[in-house]
Motif scaffolding. Sequence first.
Motif, PDB file in Angstrom:
ATOM      1  N   VAL A 158      55.136 117.243 102.012  1.00 42.38           N
ATOM      2  CA  VAL A 158      54.234 118.381 101.801  1.00 42.38           C
ATOM      3  C   VAL A 158      53.818 118.482 100.328  1.00 42.38           C
ATOM      4  CG1 VAL A 158      55.109 119.716 103.729  1.00 42.38           C
ATOM      5  CG2 VAL A 158      56.153 119.988 101.482  1.00 42.38           C
ATOM      6  N   ARG A 159      54.318 117.557  99.500  1.00 40.34           N
ATOM      7  CA  ARG A 159      53.948 117.592  98.086  1.00 40.34           C
ATOM      8  C   ARG A 159      52.493 117.174  97.911  1.00 40.34           C
ATOM      9  NH1 ARG A 159      57.822 117.469  94.203  1.00 40.34           N
ATOM     10  NH2 ARG A 159      59.921 117.770  95.023  1.00 40.34           N
ATOM     11  N   LYS A 163      58.064 119.400 112.537  1.00 40.85           N
ATOM     12  CA  LYS A 163      58.731 119.289 111.241  1.00 40.85           C
ATOM     13  C   LYS A 163      58.177 118.083 110.501  1.00 40.85           C
ATOM     14  CE  LYS A 163      63.364 121.189 111.599  1.00 40.85           C
ATOM     15  NZ  LYS A 163      64.783 120.807 111.502  1.00 40.85           N
ATOM     16  N   VAL A 164      58.136 118.186 109.183  1.00 38.05           N
ATOM     17  CA  VAL A 164      57.733 117.030 108.374  1.00 38.05           C
ATOM     18  C   VAL A 164      58.775 116.807 107.277  1.00 38.05           C
ATOM     19  CG1 VAL A 164      55.251 117.131 108.724  1.00 38.05           C
ATOM     20  CG2 VAL A 164      56.297 118.521 106.944  1.00 38.05           C
ATOM     21  N   ASN A 165      58.761 115.590 106.748  1.00 29.75           N
ATOM     22  CA  ASN A 165      59.625 115.265 105.628  1.00 29.75           C
ATOM     23  C   ASN A 165      59.376 116.246 104.480  1.00 29.75           C
ATOM     24  OD1 ASN A 165      60.437 113.916 103.078  1.00 29.75           O
ATOM     25  ND2 ASN A 165      61.010 112.292 104.505  1.00 29.75           N
ATOM     26  N   ARG A 166      60.453 116.702 103.853  1.00 37.80           N
ATOM     27  CA  ARG A 166      60.293 117.731 102.829  1.00 37.80           C
ATOM     28  C   ARG A 166      59.435 117.247 101.657  1.00 37.80           C
ATOM     29  NH1 ARG A 166      64.669 120.395 101.302  1.00 37.80           N
ATOM     30  NH2 ARG A 166      63.656 121.054  99.407  1.00 37.80           N
ATOM     31  N   ASP A 167      59.431 115.941 101.395  1.00 36.86           N
ATOM     32  CA  ASP A 167      58.631 115.438 100.276  1.00 36.86           C
ATOM     33  C   ASP A 167      57.161 115.227 100.661  1.00 36.86           C
ATOM     34  OD1 ASP A 167      60.881 115.310  98.620  1.00 36.86           O
ATOM     35  OD2 ASP A 167      61.452 113.390  99.501  1.00 36.86           O
ATOM     36  N   PRO A 222      53.114 117.716 113.735  1.00 31.16           N
ATOM     37  CA  PRO A 222      54.473 117.687 114.261  1.00 31.16           C
ATOM     38  C   PRO A 222      55.115 119.046 113.979  1.00 31.16           C
ATOM     39  CG  PRO A 222      54.365 116.523 112.182  1.00 31.16           C
ATOM     40  CD  PRO A 222      52.970 116.953 112.503  1.00 31.16           C
ATOM     41  N   LYS A 248      64.007 107.695  96.012  1.00 29.31           N
ATOM     42  CA  LYS A 248      62.732 108.357  95.757  1.00 29.31           C
ATOM     43  C   LYS A 248      62.809 108.961  94.371  1.00 29.31           C
ATOM     44  CE  LYS A 248      61.769 109.812 100.492  1.00 29.31           C
ATOM     45  NZ  LYS A 248      61.423 110.961 101.315  1.00 29.31           N
ATOM     46  N   LYS A 259      66.478 117.350 105.277  1.00 26.73           N
ATOM     47  CA  LYS A 259      65.495 116.293 105.032  1.00 26.73           C
ATOM     48  C   LYS A 259      64.098 116.717 105.454  1.00 26.73           C
ATOM     49  CE  LYS A 259      67.815 111.866 104.783  1.00 26.73           C
ATOM     50  NZ  LYS A 259      68.608 110.936 105.598  1.00 26.73           N
ATOM     51  N   GLU A 260      64.042 117.559 106.476  1.00 31.23           N
ATOM     52  CA  GLU A 260      62.733 117.955 106.995  1.00 31.23           C
ATOM     53  C   GLU A 260      62.543 119.458 106.889  1.00 31.23           C
ATOM     54  OE1 GLU A 260      62.908 116.221 110.956  1.00 31.23           O
ATOM     55  OE2 GLU A 260      61.376 114.807 110.296  1.00 31.23           O
ATOM     56  N   VAL A 261      61.298 119.856 106.775  1.00 27.19           N
ATOM     57  CA  VAL A 261      60.989 121.290 106.763  1.00 27.19           C
ATOM     58  C   VAL A 261      60.028 121.578 107.907  1.00 27.19           C
ATOM     59  CG1 VAL A 261      61.347 121.629 104.305  1.00 27.19           C
ATOM     60  CG2 VAL A 261      59.096 120.911 105.132  1.00 27.19           C
ATOM     61  N   HIS A 262      60.011 122.827 108.342  1.00 28.72           N
ATOM     62  CA  HIS A 262      59.111 123.209 109.433  1.00 28.72           C
ATOM     63  C   HIS A 262      57.666 123.215 108.964  1.00 28.72           C
ATOM     64  CE1 HIS A 262      62.593 124.823 111.758  1.00 28.72           C
ATOM     65  NE2 HIS A 262      61.851 124.327 112.716  1.00 28.72           N
ATOM     66  N   VAL A 263      56.804 122.700 109.847  1.00 29.18           N
ATOM     67  CA  VAL A 263      55.370 122.739 109.538  1.00 29.18           C
ATOM     68  C   VAL A 263      54.899 124.183 109.385  1.00 29.18           C
ATOM     69  CG1 VAL A 263      53.118 122.386 110.614  1.00 29.18           C
ATOM     70  CG2 VAL A 263      54.756 120.518 110.486  1.00 29.18           C
ATOM     71  N   GLY A 270      53.947 103.150 101.850  1.00 31.66           N
ATOM     72  CA  GLY A 270      54.315 104.565 101.902  1.00 31.66           C
ATOM     73  C   GLY A 270      54.800 105.117 100.579  1.00 31.66           C
ATOM     74  N   SER A 316      52.593 108.582 105.985  1.00 26.94           N
ATOM     75  CA  SER A 316      53.357 107.380 105.636  1.00 26.94           C
ATOM     76  C   SER A 316      54.499 107.626 104.665  1.00 26.94           C
ATOM     77  CB  SER A 316      52.402 106.367 105.022  1.00 26.94           C
ATOM     78  OG  SER A 316      51.807 106.936 103.877  1.00 26.94           O
ATOM     79  N   GLY A 317      54.485 108.721 103.961  1.00 27.83           N
ATOM     80  CA  GLY A 317      55.528 108.851 102.956  1.00 27.83           C
ATOM     81  C   GLY A 317      55.592 110.245 102.393  1.00 27.83           C
ATOM     82  N   PRO A 318      56.154 110.403 101.205  1.00 31.26           N
ATOM     83  CA  PRO A 318      56.681 109.323 100.367  1.00 31.26           C
ATOM     84  C   PRO A 318      57.950 108.746 100.982  1.00 31.26           C
ATOM     85  CG  PRO A 318      56.684 111.447  99.218  1.00 31.26           C
ATOM     86  CD  PRO A 318      56.299 111.719 100.616  1.00 31.26           C
ATOM     87  N   SER A 319      57.916 107.448 101.259  1.00 31.41           N
ATOM     88  CA  SER A 319      59.092 106.838 101.876  1.00 31.41           C
ATOM     89  C   SER A 319      59.967 106.207 100.786  1.00 31.41           C
ATOM     90  CB  SER A 319      58.639 105.809 102.911  1.00 31.41           C
ATOM     91  OG  SER A 319      57.644 104.996 102.398  1.00 31.41           O
TER      92      SER A 319
END
Lengths: 297, 329
Positions: free
Chosen positions: A85-86, A79-83, A77, B61, B71-75, B165, A284-287
């Motif tokens: 990429v952990r 953009k992905v959820n910031r968490d 995608p 979380k 909330k989102e970062v660029h790939v 998740g 799937s997460g972390p959700s």
Amino acid sequence: MAEENRAKGEVGLAGEDDGRIHDLKDWVQVKFHEQVEELKRPEDTQLYKAFFRVGRIDEPRNRALHTLNNLFLHIHPTKVNRDAVRYSYTWGMGGISFYLFLVLFFTGVMLMFYYHPSEIQAYRDILDIQNSVPFGLQLRNIHRWAAHLMIIAVWLHMFRVFLTGSYKRPRQFNWCIGVMLLVFTMLLSFTGYLLPDDQLGFWAVTVGTNMARATPLIGHEGPFGPQLGMTAYNDVRFALLGGSIVGSNALLRAYIWHCIALPAMISVFFGVHFWRVRKDGGISGPSPVMLESEMHE
Amino acid sequence: MLGNWHQLWVIASNPDNVPVVALIVLVPFFTWFGLRQAKANDRLIEKLEKDPELARTHHRKTQPYHASWQKEVHVWPYLLRIELLAAIVVTVILLVWALTINAPLEELANATITMNPAKAPWYFLGLQEMLEYFDPWIAGVLMPTFIILGLMAIPFIDENPLGNGYYTYKQRRFAIWTFIAGFEGMWLVLTLIGTFIRGPGFMWFWPTQTWDPDRIEFLTTRNLDQIFGINGKWLAHILPASQQPYAELWAKGLFGIIPVGLYFIFAAWMFYKIITSTPFSRRIFSRMSLLQVVVMELLLVVMLALPITFFMRNLLRIKYVWETPWFNL
């Protein structure tokens, strides 16, 4: 004329009017500076734009287009959820599995250049690869260890997906695809085991395919096999080996499965797996945690 | 007695066993790594359950959070640089591994000289170990099919909507115990046994015990019917004359139904008790359809049969509990 132009700060065309060059020295000098300035910003060159389709100026739109407009990156995608990429959440094992597959594909093709799948030649080819081919020993080593590492990575990937409950709605089907990929990975490794045609592979495959004798209905020593007319010369083991013993035909069959049929099949499953990851809403997460008190009956 | 530590080193340093040694380190590490995050989430869940007001506002979380953060970062570049880094690390590991340890190459394949022990590749040693306990068609065909279909069935029988998740232990106790028991307690343990314990003739050698190819193993196992002295003598009296020569087979075949049947009933009952032991698990259970319950019970009972057979064979020296002309269990 040329002096005036430069004094005004105009770029280019020094020593040039009516399309003709009057002062070659000036012309080269100006053009040279122009060229140097251009090369300082390679992202504005035609070549760069033709290659990447997107300007390099670091703005959100271009960052998104970089992923979107690239055949190899578009499985991601933008953009992905910031968490997400952990490393702690994903362990990176799915990506590592795929990377190892690419390594195996590349080294495998290289090995194929030096290998004949025939009983007379195969073992000698391995010796040749190890002793005469430049970096052949390393090539074979990388192929072997990448295969082992891929199995470990796939197992750990499955373990992570289980621990995070990522197989739950709506990802049930993709879990099943994943199980198929696990099976294919192990079969790929197993079919490759025979190819050196040494004692190790021979006896491992002998042990492995002996189990096929006992397959119910289609193995000649399995339940109801003999009743259905199964013999050592027409049952499922015969089909796998192309004979009743692990011989020349078995080597050829293992080779075709290993180099063509299984890679082709696993590639299709890879495609579906990645596609479903995206369609099912990304990783799937972390959700956010869900509470028991919020559970509907 | 001083054990043969050198041999243990030879086995552990066998190039093809390196992955098994790696698993001894990697699997416990990642189990700890995952469960540590599960514990952190469980603490958060507990806190939020107690405080509904907080639950409404908390971002739910354990990862750090600030309202001003996106909330989102660029790939590109935040994910892709990690992928590049991972690829480089894996490449370095592979190169070092390939430069230091050579892929094994034995003598030319020779059907007249049997390798002893003849072992499957390490990732199939679990199956080869099962072959010691079950008929080939059960260990080699039925069990792998059960494993593959069982794994695929997991999402369709797990009706617990929680823990989707994120790592958690308390919300999915039974699922996590089952998976770890299957993956680590059975599959990996069997792989380790196959690697370190099975020596020549696939005989059982304790670690550091010298692999002696000339060792003679006396048959010390018996079948359950032998312990009970089932020989069909009294059954012969009530069988029709044509069947009397087969009285022993009949008696053994009929006798075996009892322990296997009892096992199925008892194990299914035990699993039923476990999955309905807490108010929460009873809520999950009530969501399940009949088909889901039946499939789950079947898979669990078959799965448990493996360690039970293992202990019966190796500790109680009982080989089969059910002997028939067609199959043995």
